[in-house]
Write an enzyme that holds these catalytic residues in place. Structure first.
Site, PDB file in Angstrom:
ATOM      1  N   VAL A 159       0.835  -1.199   0.000  1.00 31.36           N
ATOM      2  CA  VAL A 159       0.000   0.000   0.000  1.00 31.36           C
ATOM      3  C   VAL A 159       0.872   1.252   0.000  1.00 31.36           C
ATOM      4  CG1 VAL A 159      -1.867   1.213   1.162  1.00 31.36           C
ATOM      5  CG2 VAL A 159      -1.794  -1.280   1.219  1.00 31.36           C
ATOM      6  N   ASP A 160       1.915   1.255   0.817  1.00 29.60           N
ATOM      7  CA  ASP A 160       2.837   2.389   0.822  1.00 29.60           C
ATOM      8  C   ASP A 160       3.477   2.575  -0.551  1.00 29.60           C
ATOM      9  OD1 ASP A 160       2.565   3.309   3.425  1.00 29.60           O
ATOM     10  OD2 ASP A 160       4.087   1.969   4.220  1.00 29.60           O
ATOM     11  N   VAL A 161       3.882   1.491  -1.172  1.00 29.45           N
ATOM     12  CA  VAL A 161       4.533   1.569  -2.481  1.00 29.45           C
ATOM     13  C   VAL A 161       3.567   2.136  -3.517  1.00 29.45           C
ATOM     14  CG1 VAL A 161       5.593   0.230  -4.337  1.00 29.45           C
ATOM     15  CG2 VAL A 161       6.140  -0.294  -1.949  1.00 29.45           C
TER      16      VAL A 161
END
Length: 369
Positions: A159-161
């Site tokens: 999700v961060d990526v």
């Protein structure tokens, strides 16, 4: 570009742009720095956490305590010189510290501010955003894992990526807008929206047809065979996308009659009779190794691959001429990273500076400001 972010989504955003030539100044806490400097093991040979290396090459570092008047003024001076500011604080936190980016934008209308939050700036503003929780709340974990097993997170902070890629796209669009109009803008990205957009066909099944997808392990809900299957010594991933590919695949397995079997003639038929087909394919694949099946299927232009380790995946990329590993150097310290994934023609030289030590550029930046 002034990077006021920490951990992963924000730092990856600024690193994406640093790879493309942006001059990124990373602001860190004195004495401690970005949280990920301590997120180990593993650590590289020079003692740097590999997690920190992931998202911080090609940047300059300055340690500033903006709770102190002098530090706050330095931040404001740096913003005044910046084209882009990236931040991922809880909404309102910077304002309470004296850094009102919206007020600054009115005085500096060309400024682009990219804000990354967990759950937006409205009802979810007070909720801290960590990748694992976003995976859970979005439904990603609900569709990840074995059919009868527990919900599972993806094996990387996906999700961060994804949020970093969305914010990078947003910043590039804002720069284009500024080139045309002279106006900056605010770019807002939140983890929940990024992963919901990335759920693609799974979330569209719910939105478009009222269907709630569930966990299927490595099975595709709409295609068969499109899953991992056992060879004699390990699993292989088989992705058969149409009827011709299915005929070629079963012919290679020595079972050409399956292509004309009324249970398996079309993809809907194969999905409807998945258990029977899986048993037949598994029996045929058990006669040889994953490596050998991979070689034979690749030669037949079929999408089949053995389940590699990450190291084996790097070796494969090298064999294919992709050259994924980047040699970096900063202040005499050598390190390695994974290369920027986009290739440009004609090519241009990308910077190859390793991640900075905490406050490595602090004196030079202070002297300039």
């Amino acid at each position: 570009m002034l990077d006021l972010s920490r951990v992963l989504a924000g730092p990856l955003t600024s690193m994406n742009l640093a790879d493309l030539g942006a001059d990124v100044i990373k602001v860190e806490r004195p004495g401690a720095g970005d949280d990920t400097r301590q997120w180990g093991p593993p650590f590289a040979e020079d003692g740097t956490a590999t997690y920190f290396q992931t998202a911080n090459r090609n940047k300059r570092s300055i340690a500033i305590d903006f709770r102190e008047p002098a530090g706050l003024q330095l931040i404001l001076d740096l913003i005044a010189e910046s084209d882009v500011v990236v931040e991922n604080y809880l909404p309102g936190a910077l304002e309470r510290a004296g850094i009102d980016l919206e007020a600054i934008r009115k005085e500096q209308p060309s400024l682009i501010v990219a804000s990354i939050t967990g759950f937006g700036s409205a009802g979810g503003a007070s909720r801290p955003g960590y990748d694992f929780v976003a995976q859970a709340l979005s439904g990603l974990m609900h569709v990840t894992g074995e059919r009868d097993g527990e919900a599972m997170k993806v094996g990387v902070a996906l999700v961060d990526v994804l949020a970093s890629k969305d914010s990078t796209i947003g910043i590039l669009a804002a720069l284009q807008h500024r080139d045309r109009t002279g106006e900056g803008m605010r770019v807002e990205v939140n983890l929940l929206s990024s992963i919901q957009a990335a759920l693609a066909n799974q979330i569209q099944a719910t939105v478009g047809a009222g269907v709630e997808p569930t966990r299927l392990g490595n099975v595709h809900p709409s295609i068969m065979p499109y899953e991992s299957l056992p060879a004699s010594d390990g699993e292989i991933a088989v992705a058969i996308g149409n009827n011709k590919q299915f005929r070629d695949f079963v012919t290679l397995l020595g079972r050409p009659e399956l292509a004309d079997d009324e249970r398996f003639a079309t993809n809907p038929d194969r999905v409807a009779h998945r258990p029977e087909l899986r048993e037949i394919l598994s029996e045929a694949l058990a006669s040889d190794t994953a490596e050998n099946w991979q070689e034979r299927c690749v030669a037949a232009n079929l999408a089949v691959g053995k389940v590699n380790t990450i190291g084996e995946g790097i070796e494969l990329a090298q064999e294919l001429g992709i050259d994924p590993v980047l040699e970096l150097e900063r202040d005499g310290v050598a390190s390695k990273g994974i290369r920027h994934p986009v290739r440009y023609t004609p090519a241009f030289d990308m910077p190859t500076a390793g991640p900075p030590a905490l406050d490595a550029d602090g004196d030079a930046i202070r002297d300039r400001v």
